[in-house]
Enzyme design. Structure first.
Site: not given
Length: 510
Positions: A250, A481, A484
């Site tokens: 990702s 998070d 990312h």
């Protein structure tokens, strides 16, 4: 009459004696003047540079600027020029020489532009050489001087000491991954998130309510050179008729979204389209440029198979079926890493498979090494390096615990970064790339990204396809998070570095 003769004789004798005396004085003065050593000028030339050496007369002074720019070397000898071309005789000063002043006896060699060779009509003795070098020799032996390149500064001792040459510094290739972050409000960001409707909720931090914007304005500045600021139109033109494929986890999807948005927002959007319905495969296509940028989700690079009994097997010696579609691309960008470090409930596999055998217990580093070897053999077998340029993107760092990303608004500067990602895995990637037959460029973004804990999505993101609620944002220790990155943001720099590595790696400033 007789009384006048002796007087006349005495007068003639006196005048002759006086004339002889002055004649002797004149001859003596002329001989003495002719025997004195006069000032001399030597010109050393080769095909590229003209260096001039001036021997200063007794009592002559150097300017302070000359002394600062090229310090002269003291000598107790004078230079005498032989009539033979290319030869300089170094001799002891004659006993009748006048005592030297504190600055006499120096030889001063200036840069080429400081002195001009005298015209031939000046009468000054000149020693020239052929274009293949200049010879400076003593009266006993002749030794060849080195050739001097442009802008070379030379200090030469008249007393027969060793020549000292300071060569011009050669320009070296700039390391674009070594530098600093510079705040650039005018130049960055490269685009606005709302220009790209296909960006996922996971990365659109402003849309998700992030109150600060400074993280969008930081520009990477390599040491000693400038990183070109490419725009999307230039990138599309360079990639006309090309196919770019990005494969990985990702974080590489994060990179693909950034690249697709840079390209999409730069041209006619009606002549470009993006298909991003599923997270496993995404594609951007610019019709006017016949350019495509694709993303294939594969966090391990090798095949992960889910069986009927719901067990998951990671096949360390087999690439996924989608690898057939990677072939023939003009640019390939791979990455892997983070999914190998997952444990407990978030671990993606139940078993490893290697050589047809299922293995439940195997060290992660060993398994990771086997998978990298499988990928490397695939690349060596199927990639045509005359057509395809292969990149392996370095590990994208996380910022958890000691380097927590929550509520950070500026890059790390004076603080010491504590690396959480296993260093052995990074070393394995670097060693694997070095040993491959297929040339692979290592996109080393790890260190420069470690300073950007301010650029993570933190609580302004989604989880499992749903935006975090107000209650969840109040629990950053559970929901933030720190893996990312917001867009616009750090992955835009990764793509600038990718493009610079392909087309515009700058040379270091001398």
């Amino acid at each position: 009459m007789e009384s006048l003769v002796p007087s006349l004789v005495n007068r003639k004798w006196f005048l002759c004696s006086l004339a002889s005396f002055f004649g002797l004085l004149f001859v003596s003065f002329s001989l003495n003047k002719a025997s004195r050593p006069g000032p001399a000028l030597a010109s050393f030339r080769d095909s590229e540079t003209s260096l001039n050496a001036t021997l200063l007369e007794s009592g002559e002074l150097l300017s302070s600027q000359s002394l600062q720019s090229s310090g002269p070397i003291r000598s107790t000898q004078n230079i005498e020029f032989s009539p033979q071309p290319g030869v300089v005789d170094i001799v002891q000063p004659p006993a009748t020489s006048t005592a030297l002043s504190p600055l006499s006896g120096y030889i001063y060699l200036s840069p080429p532009i400081a002195l001009v060779s005298p015209p031939k009509s000046s009468g000054a003795p000149v020693v020239s050489s052929e274009s293949n070098g200049t010879n400076l020799v003593s009266s006993q032996s002749k030794t060849e001087m080195p050739r001097y390149k442009e802008n070379t500064t030379l200090l030469l001792s008249v007393g027969g000491g060793a020549e000292k040459e300071k060569p011009k510094k050669e320009k070296k290739k700039c390391d674009i991954f070594d530098g600093n972050w510079v705040y650039d409000r005018k130049g960055y960001p490269l685009y606005r998130a709302h220009w790209c409707p296909f960006l996922s909720d996971q990365v659109t931090c402003q849309k998700n309510g992030r109150p600060d914007k400074d993280y969008e304005h930081w520009r990477w500045q390599p040491k000693g050179c400038e990183l070109p600021r490419y725009n999307g139109k230039e990138m599309l033109e360079r990639w006309r008729g090309k196919r770019v494929v990005i494969i990985g986890d990702s974080l590489n999807r994060n990179m693909w979204e950034s690249l697709a948005c840079i390209l999409y927002s730069s041209g006619s959007r009606s002549r470009a389209y993006v298909k991003s319905n599923i997270p496993q495969y995404k594609i951007f296509r610019a019709l006017d440029f016949d350019c495509t940028v694709e993303f294939y989700w594969n966090p391990f690079l090798v095949e992960l198979e889910e069986r009927r009994d719901n067990t998951k097997v990671l096949k360390l010696d087999k690439l996924p079926g989608s690898s057939k579609r990677w072939r023939g691309a003009d640019v390939l960008v791979f990455n892997t890493g983070h999914w190998w470090t997952h444990h407990g409930k978030i671990k993606a596999w139940d078993y490893f498979e290697c050589g047809g055998q299922l293995v439940e217990e195997m060290g992660v580093i060993e398994a990771f090494n086997k998978a990298l070897g499988t990928w490397a053999r695939w690349a060596d077998r199927h990639v045509d390096s005359t057509k395809t340029t292969v990149f392996f993107r370095g590990i994208s760092p996380e910022h958890k615990r000691e380097n927590w990303c929550h509520n950070q608004t500026t890059p790390m500067t004076t603080e010491t970064y504590v690396q959480r990602f296993p260093g052995k895995m990074i070393s394995l990637v670097e060693r694997t790339v070095e040993k491959m037959r297929t040339p692979v460029r290592y996109l080393n973004i790890t260190r420069l990204s470690e300073y950007r804990r301010d650029a993570h999505t933190a609580v302004y993101t989604s989880r499992q396809g749903k935006l975090l609620t107000a209650e969840q944002r109040k629990q950053p220790e559970r929901y933030a998070d720190c893996s990312h990155w917001c867009l616009p943001g750090l992955p835009d720099t990764w793509n600038m570095l990718l493009f610079a590595s392909l087309f515009g790696n700058p040379s270091a400033v001398s």
